[in-house]
Every structure is written in C-alpha cells, then in structure tokens.
Design a protein around this motif. Structure first.
Motif, mmCIF file in Angstrom:
data_model
loop_
_atom_site.group_PDB
_atom_site.id
_atom_site.type_symbol
_atom_site.label_atom_id
_atom_site.label_comp_id
_atom_site.label_asym_id
_atom_site.label_seq_id
_atom_site.Cartn_x
_atom_site.Cartn_y
_atom_site.Cartn_z
ATOM 1 N N CYS A 496 5.358 0.318 -1.286
ATOM 2 C CA CYS A 496 3.727 -0.047 -1.149
ATOM 3 C C CYS A 496 3.121 1.069 -1.927
ATOM 4 N N ALA A 498 -0.081 0.063 -3.057
ATOM 5 C CA ALA A 498 -1.382 -0.685 -2.955
ATOM 6 C C ALA A 498 -2.460 0.433 -3.475
ATOM 7 N N GLN A 503 -2.677 -3.972 -4.972
ATOM 8 C CA GLN A 503 -1.791 -4.919 -4.519
ATOM 9 C C GLN A 503 -1.206 -4.832 -3.292
ATOM 10 N N TYR A 504 -1.600 -5.289 -2.189
ATOM 11 C CA TYR A 504 -1.185 -4.977 -0.834
ATOM 12 C C TYR A 504 -0.108 -5.688 -0.238
ATOM 13 N N GLN A 510 -4.756 -7.159 2.039
ATOM 14 C CA GLN A 510 -5.430 -7.567 0.807
ATOM 15 C C GLN A 510 -6.876 -8.202 1.044
#
Length: 538
Positions: A496, A498, A503-504, A510
């Motif tokens: 992850c 993010a 970008q989740y 998101q």
C-alpha cells in the motif's frame, strides 16, 4: 518524524492445556498474562497515549477483567513501583489475555477511548473484549447504518466502537457462530485495514489480520504457550525461537477454542497491500515483517539515497577533519543514514541527540513549537560546527518539526550547509488506514508538486528546490517511488503506497481521497479529518 503517529498495536497470550511452558512466568500457566506488559513495551513505538489488557481466568467472578490507563506502558502498569505493579498483575492473573497500546487517529485522548474495549453480557459467549489496530475507511457509512436501525445509539467517535457493535450483531439472539464465522461475516461489511485480538468469557480467542495485510501480525507457539503481537520483536524478546515466529497471512485468523488452536481463512485475499511505512518508519527496527527485516529495508533505503546523491563529495573524505558528514534524525533514520554514509565514503555521526525521556510534552506560548523541538533534539556543536551536513530523515509529512530542526542545526549546531535527504518519496495523499494524516491540507509536499511525476525528473528537481527554500535547507531530495519496492524487497503491487501515489487499495479509501481532493480545492476548506467530513460531503 515525531510529527507522524501510528494508531496502535495489539498483543495476545494464551497458555494452552499441557505442562507449563519454559517461557511462562514462574508463577505458572494461570498467570501467563504477566507476559502482556512485556510484550506491550516492545510495541510501545506504536502508541503512547494509553495501554491496557483484558485477561481471562475460569473460576473467578469476573471471568474477563479489563484494565487500562492513559500514558505509556510503564506508567499504566506502574512498572517503576514493584509493589504496585505486582499487586496489579496478581489481580489480573489469567491463562489468557489480550493487550493494546494506542495512539489516536480517531477519537479523543480520553480513557473511554483506551483499549481493549469490553462488551459485558449475561451469556458468556456474548461477553467479549478486543483490541483493534487500524482504521475503517467506511466508518461513516457503518455508523449511519447502525444509527438508522431500531433505537440504536453510538457513544464514542471511534471506529473501534463500530467494530464492537458489528461483532456483537453476529452473536446476537440464538445464533452460535464460531469466532472465525463471526470474523468472516464482519469482514464482508467493512472496508479498511485492521488487526484484531479478541477474547470472550468462554476462554475463546481470535487473532485476525485484514485480507490485504495492511496491518502486520506475528505469532508463535512453543510447547504450550501461544503469543501474537503486531510485531515479531515482542515474541522474540519473550524467548520464542526465530524459527517459530511467523507472520499471519492476510485474510487469516488464529482461533483457540476448547484448548485447540487453528489457523483458518476468513476472507479471500486476492492481493496484498502491506503498508510500506511499517518498514520505513513505524516498526521496531528489530522486527521482521512478512519475511523482510525492518533493519535491512532501512539499510537498503540508505543505499538508494547514496546511489542517487548528486553532491560532489570527492574532496570531502578527510579522516582527520571531514568537511561533509551524514547525520541521522534519531532514531528511525539511523539505519538509512549509516548505509548511505558507508556507500558515499563519508562519516555517519550522531550530531543530533534525541531526549528519549521527553515523552509527550505540553508547552504553550508563542515559541511552543520551537520549545517542543528543543525538548526533543539537541544539536552537538562540537560535531556540526562548520560542516556540510547531509541530514537524513525517514519522511516529511507536515514539515513543522523539520523547519525548527533546521533552524536549531544552524543556530545551535553551527552547521555551514544542510542538505536534507528523505528516505521516502513525498507524501502527497492522506492515509485512511490508521496513520494520523487524514487531509491533503495538512501535508507539506502537495502544493509544490503539481504537474510532477514523482520519478526524480526535472520537474521534481525544481519542486525540491522550492521546498528546500521553504524549509530553510540548502538542498532537498526525496527517493523516487520505484526505490521503495526495491528496498523492501517486495513487488510494487504487494504494497500500500496510497500516501505517495494517491492509488488506494480499497474502494472506500479511494472515495475518501476524492472527498479529500474536494476539501483541498474548496474555497472554504472544511476543518477536521476527511472521514469525519465524508457524511456531509457525500
């Protein structure tokens, strides 16, 4: 940085049927829970606001006994007072228990928010307590749904209470699901990151890790003793062998029922999304997570910094009086700084000392920020004066500490030049999975990086120059995103990232980011964390 905090850490211990384990306290299996404060000390880095345990012992009136207090583990369990600590641990003695350390990313700094959370009930199977590490990205939706049904009431502003109610719903009425079935059903309704350690009044235990593996969990069993914790170092220091310690796979749960331990899958895990910040900053450097040593990852980050260094240091290597020195911001940057310096052939020195006893200080007044930094960090003029300093930091989030630190390095330390090197890419997006940074507006980097690609190109260099000027540094460089997966030694898609990419790994994460972008672009930006604004902006 000291300005960035994790939510919390969990621990669990259970003496299974059988002879006393050599790792068990001398008081015997019925006091295995004496191990919990020791475990919590080893994950104290994950939370310093409160600490607590819930213990189980058959035969006593209070089958589950919960104790929690504000402050560090040492303060909560009175570890500096032998008599008081002994009285407390005797009262809490049990064959099994769960523990928790907390830092708040949601909820207040009050005892009501300390964990474990306990839900009492007349029926033993419905009486449980648990510790929770993580954050539910769909917290607002779950809360609204609960409040819309019957005449429900939610007391606290924390997703831990929501999780408690979701678990309770699964065991309501005449239903008698196993703990893994409870977790399987709850997992279908929640979006986010979590690890859980739960025990009920029947003596059943559950330790679970979210399907993406965002939050870490390690466990071990030797002879009759089982233990689990957010980090492997807590198990290693109890005496478990390195070979017996392993990471719990994402989407799996450990259950103990009827004296039998099982590892079962409760949710499918189509992809991994391990939080990269665990290796960069949060985890104890002595821990190993998902097969990768935290120390070796930080060492590799320093080697990445060295590989990308643009300063001319060909004239800096003087054994008697080096012109250029590498200085880590203590403590989490030391591994990266030492590795960088070794590759560059310049000294890595402790020119900045951290006061490890400062704790959580409360200082008021116009110079409060400067006073807080001064309370935590002391520059060594004898080391820094007249030097060109390469200051290595693990991350820059809000920049408040870094600004004051650079000022002190010049004014108190007498550094001639300061070149900041960050063993992480710029933080450009909030975290909705348990790290205390929930809005874009609180982040330092985004205003400087519009139109930048994050790959170390010319646009990035120009932005870094503007950021250095803003901070008061002679230069500033971050690692590119590609360096992270290389250093951690896991595929890019298993992490992850993010907060550095936007970008989740989950749908609700998101969606919250889109809300955060709306907030950041609003004429009158809302205050408060993004997930708190989700209900009004959705």
């Amino acid at each position: 940085m000291s300005e960035l905090h994790h939510e919390c850490g969990i621990a669990a211990v259970y003496h299974l049927p059988g002879p006393a384990s050599p790792l068990c306290p001398s008081q015997g299996p019925d006091e295995a829970t004496r191990l919990l404060p020791r475990m919590l000390l080893d994950i104290q880095n994950r939370g310093q606001l409160s600490a607590g345990v819930t213990t189980f012992q058959p035969g006593r009136d209070r089958l589950l006994d919960t104790y929690k207090a504000l402050g560090s583990v040492g303060e909560a369990f009175r570890l500096n007072h032998r008599g008081k600590a002994e009285a407390l641990m005797s009262k809490l003695a049990g064959r099994a228990g769960v523990g928790h350390v907390r830092y708040a990313t949601c909820g207040k700094d009050e005892l009501d928010y300390a964990q474990p959370f306990e839900r009492r009930h007349l029926q033993k199977r419905k009486w449980f307590a648990f510790g929770f590490n993580g954050q539910l990205a769909n917290y607002a939706e779950l809360r609204d749904q609960l409040l819309s049904e019957d005449e429900n009431h939610v007391e606290l502003a924390t997703d831990t209470e929501i999780m408690m109610h979701e678990i309770a719903r699964e065991i309501a009425g005449d239903r008698r699901p196993s703990l893994v079935e409870v977790m399987r059903n709850v997992a279908q309704r929640i979006d986010g990151a979590y690890s859980i350690a739960l025990i009920n009044a029947q003596g059943e235990m559950l330790v679970a890790r979210d399907p993406l593996g965002v939050k870490p969990v390690s466990y071990a069993v030797e002879n009759s003793l089982f233990a689990a914790a957010s980090e492997s170092v807590a198990l290693l220091n109890l005496g478990f062998s390195v070979e017996s310690i392993r990471s719990l796979e994402p989407g799996k749960a450990i259950t103990i029922s009827g004296g039998e331990m099982k590892v079962e899958r409760f949710a499918e895990s189509p992809r991994r999304a391990h939080c990269f910040f665990e290796w960069i900053y949060f985890a104890n450097v002595a821990s190993t997570m998902d097969g990768r040593s935290v120390y070796l990852a930080r060492k590799a980050l320093g080697e990445e910094l060295a590989r990308l260094e643009t300063l001319d240091i060909s004239q800096a290597r003087d054994d008697e009086d080096p012109d250029t020195i590498v200085v880590p911001v203590p403590d989490t940057s030391k591994g990266a700084a030492d590795a960088m310096a070794y590759r560059l052939g310049v000294p890595s020195v402790e020119g900045l000392m951290r006061n490890r006893y400062a704790g959580r200080t409360f200082i008021e007044g116009g110079d409060a920020r400067k006073a807080k930094v001064a309370a935590k960090y002391t520059p060594l003029r004898e080391v820094l004066e007249g030097k060109r300093v390469i200051l290595v930091e693990d991350s820059i989030v809000r920049s408040t500490t870094m600004r004051e630190l650079l000022s002190r390095l010049r004014e108190v330390g007498g550094a001639r030049e300061i070149h900041v090197r960050v063993a992480c890419p710029p933080i450009v997006a909030p975290c909705f999975y348990g790290i205390d940074m929930s809005t874009i507006g609180e982040l330092f980097a985004p205003p400087f990086l519009e139109g930048c690609r994050g790959d170390g190109g010319a646009a990035d260099e120009a932005a870094f120059a503007r950021m250095a000027e803003e901070l008061g540094a002679d230069s500033l460089r971050y690692l590119p995103i590609a360096s992270i997966a290389r250093a951690i030694g896991r595929p890019d898609g298993d992490l992850c990232q993010a907060c550095i990419t936007g970008q989740y790994p989950t749908t609700c994460g998101q969606q919250l980011y889109e809300i955060a972008l709306e907030q950041a672009g609003a004429t009158s930006p809302q205050s408060g964390r993004t997930y708190e604004a989700a209900r009004t902006m959705a």
